[in-house]
Scaffold this active site. Structure first.
Site, PDB file in Angstrom:
ATOM      1  N   GLY A  28      53.560  92.405 126.342  1.00 11.01           N
ATOM      2  CA  GLY A  28      54.334  91.225 126.328  1.00 11.01           C
ATOM      3  C   GLY A  28      54.433  90.543 125.280  1.00 11.01           C
ATOM      4  CG  ASN A 101      49.792  92.754 134.381  1.00 15.12           C
ATOM      5  OD1 ASN A 101      50.984  92.594 134.535  1.00 15.12           O
ATOM      6  ND2 ASN A 101      49.273  93.795 134.209  1.00 15.12           N
ATOM      7  N   GLY A 102      50.985  90.527 136.734  1.00 14.66           N
ATOM      8  CA  GLY A 102      51.648  91.001 138.341  1.00 14.66           C
ATOM      9  C   GLY A 102      52.624  90.014 138.927  1.00 14.66           C
ATOM     10  CE1 TYR A 257      59.714 101.007 127.448  1.00 12.68           C
ATOM     11  CE2 TYR A 257      58.885  99.280 128.526  1.00 12.68           C
ATOM     12  CZ  TYR A 257      59.375  99.689 127.460  1.00 12.68           C
ATOM     13  OH  TYR A 257      60.110  98.723 126.506  1.00 12.68           O
TER      14      TYR A 257
END
Length: 502
Positions: A28, A101-102, A257
């Site tokens: 991020g 996160n999510g 990724y």
């Protein structure tokens, strides 16, 4: 996708949190934040931008204490204001800070209950703020001056009953300790580590093992799906399985990724998984084009290098670095807005003419999402003199939205959605296009010691492991999180900023 970290130390944790966030910066680049606590006093600094730009020397000096959490964020809703940077804070009960996160798939329903029935104020439409307030609401039921680990675990158990989606969380309960937990499907990663010091044992939670490695923490294990771990301020570790694992299905796009190649997630080496992706891709190329005329294999830096090298070795071809990357440009996939992603490609990559001139080149990338980046890279290869440009994706076609925290919200923004592979080939301008098969990708990410038998492959397969994703939900997500919706919000900025997801 975001990066989270939490440390309970025997000395100041400010610099270590900063260093951990720099290692997790690839997860991020929109915003960063750190919060620490010392003798019940909270210190917080967060803002928009890269870690190195958010924190000044004076900021670091003011982040006092041996306990703290940190967060790096990219926006799944496209808002880039500092007010949406995490960690979020709520003062009651006890004072709780949270990094997430999510994405919660039932955030709207939860927000309505929180505001109408539980009289909690929500300052944004962030599902991270919803998650924080659900945790606070459940801890509020304890009603004692101090909470025990059992109280913490009871609150998390209740949270699991209420919250659906994919999430990994670190939270600090002021004056008590650091809490970490992971959704019952283990979609988003979270790893626990420890370190011996002359003053005692320190513990650390992070999105990826690389953050622990860099700070000298020994990875102990991944936090299990549906498990909560709590490290009190005295450095004692407590853990409890709060809900039975529904199905352990980590997000396969972490391996494709997002994660760094030197990371290990759920006992699976990201590097080895990408090597096997290259092996599988080479086998498919050999099957489909046994008499290919490829002269050279060239990776799209950086994520695809591992797979591209394996492709070249298996096919007996030359491997060359044909693109030079500007290290000061961020990852285009996680940039907020299509215009910014498009403008960054040519400033990010420059082709080495010698490696392309009069050659049939096979470009290998980790995946093709919107297709605009792929098209521009193919143009660069042609401008550098390539005779033919073939394109290989180490992942299958991305045809469906991701609802668990990755910025793939709208099917109509995905180049492969509703199109054949040949139609995608024509759109990106390749002479030939080959995708990895989904079964091969899953096999590439599996190995016997990992005990992971399935993955969340929703962006490729359209199968959502939480079982609660409806067409109506996807349409609402599209209307809220498409690039067009983001642009509208940016134009109308000045009123209350809103954000969903982390």
């Amino acid at each position: 996708m975001c990066g989270i970290v939490g440390i309970v130390g025997t000395s100041a944790v400010n610099q270590r949190l900063y260093d951990a966030l720099t290692v997790l910066q690839h997860r991020g680049q929109d915003a960063a934040g750190i919060v620490t606590a010392s003798q019940g006093l909270l210190s917080m600094r967060k803002g928009s931008g890269l870690v190195r730009d958010v924190f000044s020397q004076q900021d670091m000096l003011e982040l006092r204490g041996n306990v703290g959490i940190g967060h790096v964020r990219y926006p799944t809703a496209g808002s880039d204001g500092a007010s949406e940077a995490q960690p979020f804070y709520v003062n009651a009960p006890y004072g709780i800070c949270l990094g997430h996160n999510g994405n919660l798939t039932n955030a709207a329903e939860l927000a309505e209950v929180l505001t109408r029935e539980e009289r909690r104020h929500l300052n944004t439409t962030s599902d991270s703020e919803v998650l924080l307030n659900v945790l606070a609401s459940e801890l509020q039921r304890v009603g004692t001056p101090r909470v025990t680990p059992a109280d913490i675990f009871a609150a998390v158990t209740a949270l699991y009953r209420r919250c659906r989606g994919g999430y990994a969380v670190v939270a600090m309960v002021i004056g008590h300790g650091i809490l970490g937990f992971r959704d019952p499907n283990g979609i988003r990663p979270l790893v626990l580590g420890s370190r011996e010091t002359p003053k005692g044992l320190e513990y650390m939670l992070a999105s990826e093992s690389v953050a622990l490695d860099m700070l000298g923490f020994r990875p102990l294990r991944d936090v299990a799906p549906g498990e909560a771990v709590f490290v009190d301020e005295a450095g004692r570790l407590h853990a409890q399985q709060c809900v039975a694992t529904t199905r352990h299905a980590p997000c396969i796009f972490e391996f494709v990724y997002f994660a760094r190649p030197d990371a290990t997630i759920d006992n699976i080496s990201v590097q080895r998984a990408r090597m096997r992706m290259g092996d599988k891709l080479a086998e498919k190329i050999r099957r489909e084009r046994p008499d290919h005329d490829i002269d050279v294999v060239i990776p799209i830096p950086d994520t695809s290098r591992t797979a591209a090298l394996q492709v070249a070795q298996h096919l007996g071809l030359k491997y060359r670095e044909g693109f030079i990357k500007n290290r000061y440009i961020g990852r285009t996939f996680i940039m907020p807005g299509q215009d910014q992603r498009q403008k960054s490609v040519r400033s990010k990559l420059n082709a080495i003419d010698l490696e392309f001139r009069n050659k049939v080149v096979l470009l290998v990338d980790d995946s093709i999402v919107r297709g605009t980046t792929s098209a521009q890279i193919i143009d660069l290869a042609r401008e550098a003199g390539a005779r033919k440009v073939y394109f290989a994706s180490a992942a299958p076609p991305v045809r469906f939205p991701n609802v668990y925290g990755i910025d793939m919200p709208a099917a109509d923004e995905l180049v492969a959605a509703g199109r054949t592979e040949d139609e995608v080939r024509q759109l990106i301008g390749a002479d030939w296009l080959i995708y990895q098969d989904l079964d091969d990708l899953v096999q590439a990410c599996q190995h016997d010691d990992a005990r992971v038998r399935e993955f969340d492959t929703s962006c490729f397969s359209g199968r959502y492991v939480t079982g609660d994703v409806t067409p109506e939900y996807l349409e609402r997500l599209r209307s809220e999180r498409s690039d067009a919706a983001k642009a509208t919000r940016r134009e109308g900025r000045g009123s209350l900023r809103v954000v969903r997801g982390a």
